[in-house]
Design an enzyme around this catalytic site. Structure first.
Site, PDB file in Angstrom:
ATOM      1  N   ASN A   1       0.806  -1.227   0.000  1.00  0.00           N
ATOM      2  CA  ASN A   1       0.000   0.000   0.000  1.00  0.00           C
ATOM      3  C   ASN A   1       0.837   1.275   0.000  1.00  0.00           C
ATOM      4  O   ASN A   1       0.366   2.318  -0.472  1.00  0.00           O
ATOM      5  CB  ASN A   1      -0.920  -0.035   1.237  1.00  0.00           C
ATOM      6  CG  ASN A   1      -1.531   1.313   1.539  1.00  0.00           C
ATOM      7  OD1 ASN A   1      -2.467   1.746   0.875  1.00  0.00           O
ATOM      8  ND2 ASN A   1      -0.974   2.013   2.535  1.00  0.00           N
TER       9      ASN A   1
ATOM     10  N   LYS B   1       1.516   3.910 -11.119  1.00  0.00           N
ATOM     11  CA  LYS B   1       0.325   3.120 -10.785  1.00  0.00           C
ATOM     12  C   LYS B   1      -0.052   2.188 -11.941  1.00  0.00           C
ATOM     13  O   LYS B   1      -0.594   1.108 -11.727  1.00  0.00           O
ATOM     14  CB  LYS B   1      -0.825   4.044 -10.394  1.00  0.00           C
ATOM     15  CG  LYS B   1      -0.565   4.794  -9.073  1.00  0.00           C
ATOM     16  CD  LYS B   1      -0.383   3.821  -7.917  1.00  0.00           C
ATOM     17  CE  LYS B   1      -0.129   4.512  -6.589  1.00  0.00           C
ATOM     18  NZ  LYS B   1      -0.059   3.565  -5.462  1.00  0.00           N
TER      19      LYS B   1
ATOM     20  N   TYR C   1       3.151   9.847 -11.330  1.00  0.00           N
ATOM     21  CA  TYR C   1       2.320   9.029 -10.436  1.00  0.00           C
ATOM     22  C   TYR C   1       1.491   8.044 -11.264  1.00  0.00           C
ATOM     23  O   TYR C   1       1.432   6.851 -10.965  1.00  0.00           O
ATOM     24  CB  TYR C   1       1.417   9.936  -9.599  1.00  0.00           C
ATOM     25  CG  TYR C   1       0.452   9.207  -8.686  1.00  0.00           C
ATOM     26  CD1 TYR C   1       0.879   8.675  -7.462  1.00  0.00           C
ATOM     27  CD2 TYR C   1      -0.895   9.054  -9.021  1.00  0.00           C
ATOM     28  CE1 TYR C   1      -0.006   8.012  -6.621  1.00  0.00           C
ATOM     29  CE2 TYR C   1      -1.787   8.402  -8.186  1.00  0.00           C
ATOM     30  CZ  TYR C   1      -1.333   7.880  -6.987  1.00  0.00           C
ATOM     31  OH  TYR C   1      -2.212   7.227  -6.153  1.00  0.00           O
TER      32      TYR C   1
END
Ligand code: NAI
Length: 245
Positions: free
Chosen positions: A79, A149, A145
């Site tokens: 996470n 991801k 980012y």
């Protein structure tokens, strides 16, 4: 019966936000949960350890310590993550690029690398990788980012294909905009570009509001538990409908 009764779980980025909610929920549902976080110092919880997921030595020794102390590792929740630089690709520096990939991608891969041998030995395990709705679609402001991801999404599928016959499942979770109170989030940025981005994001959520960390934790709980035993390589989108339109 608790949903993850007796399982030993590692949750990274567990000191705050989605990771903290996930840790608490898995614990409430019967698991022993060891949290790894870069900023664990100062929190008096012996199951929250200071581990920087981008540091190979730190990850390898922390995972070995979990296996030695608890005898098994059933669940890994990758996470820990950071938003990275809020600038267009051509303005991002090499150091900024490497930093965000170092935490988000290298961190996910390193934890996987050191946990998987324990799962293969046991012939079972569930890995849950935290991607994002921004691992599925683009937007302005934080391109690197999105790139991290997206990489996590496909590492998930490749690992799922690789380990499926040996009992290890790997799935990704794709949160939408979640209110965590994080000071590093785009929501905490007072610049006009970030505020405009936040307004646009909010206006694009069909359910009309941001989610809460527990909304994501419930998805992770399902993937961590044996309830999802026929699921691997999947992407669980929890985004208030953002990517539906
Ligand atoms: P947060 O900032 O509230 O919590 C992240 C935690 O990760 C912090 O406790 C931080 O200390 C820890 N961390 C950061 N770098 C680390 C490292 N190198 N090693 C170990 N721990 C580290 O963030 P939040 O919002 O709870 O995000 C959690 C995950 O969910 C991240 O991967 C994020 O990209 C993802 N996500 C969050 C969304 C949101 O709207 N909050 C939306 C989509 C995805």
């Amino acid at each position: 019966m608790p949903r993850v009764d007796g399982k030993v779980c590692i949750v990274t980025g567990a000191a705050s936000g989605i990771g903290a909610a996930t840790r608490a929920l898995l614990r409430d549902e019967g698991a022993t949960v060891i949290g790894f976080d870069r900023n664990a110092a100062g929190q008096s919880d012996e199951l929250l350890w200071t581990v920087d997921v981008s540091d190979q030595e730190a990850v390898s020794s922390a995972v070995a310590r979990v296996a030695e102390r608890y005898g098994r590792i059933d669940v890994l929740v990758n996470n820990a993550g950071i938003p990275g630089p809020k600038k267009p690709s051509h303005e991002v520096t090499l150091e900024e690029f490497e930093h965000v990939f170092g935490v988000n991608v290298r961190g996910t891969w390193l934890c996987t690398k050191y946990v998987v041998p324990h799962m293969l030995e046991a012939g079972r395990g569930s890995i849950v990788n935290m991607s994002s709705m921004y691992g599925l679609v683009g937007n302005s402001l934080i391109p690197t980012y999105h790139a991290t991801k997206g990489a996590i999404r496909l590492l998930t599928k490749a690992d799922a294909a690789t380990y499926a016959t040996r009992g290890v499942r790997v799935n990704s979770v794709h949160p939408g905009s979640i209110d965590t109170g994080s000071k590093t989030s785009v929501r905490a940025d007072t610049s006009e570009a970030a505020q405009e981005y936040n307004r646009r994001t909010l206006a694009s959520i069909p359910l009309g509001h941001r989610g809460e960390p527990i909304d994501i934790a419930y998805g992770v709980l399902y993937l961590a538990s044996d309830e999802s035993r026929y699921m691997t390589g999947s992407e669980l989108v929890i985004d208030g409908g953002y990517t539906a339109i």
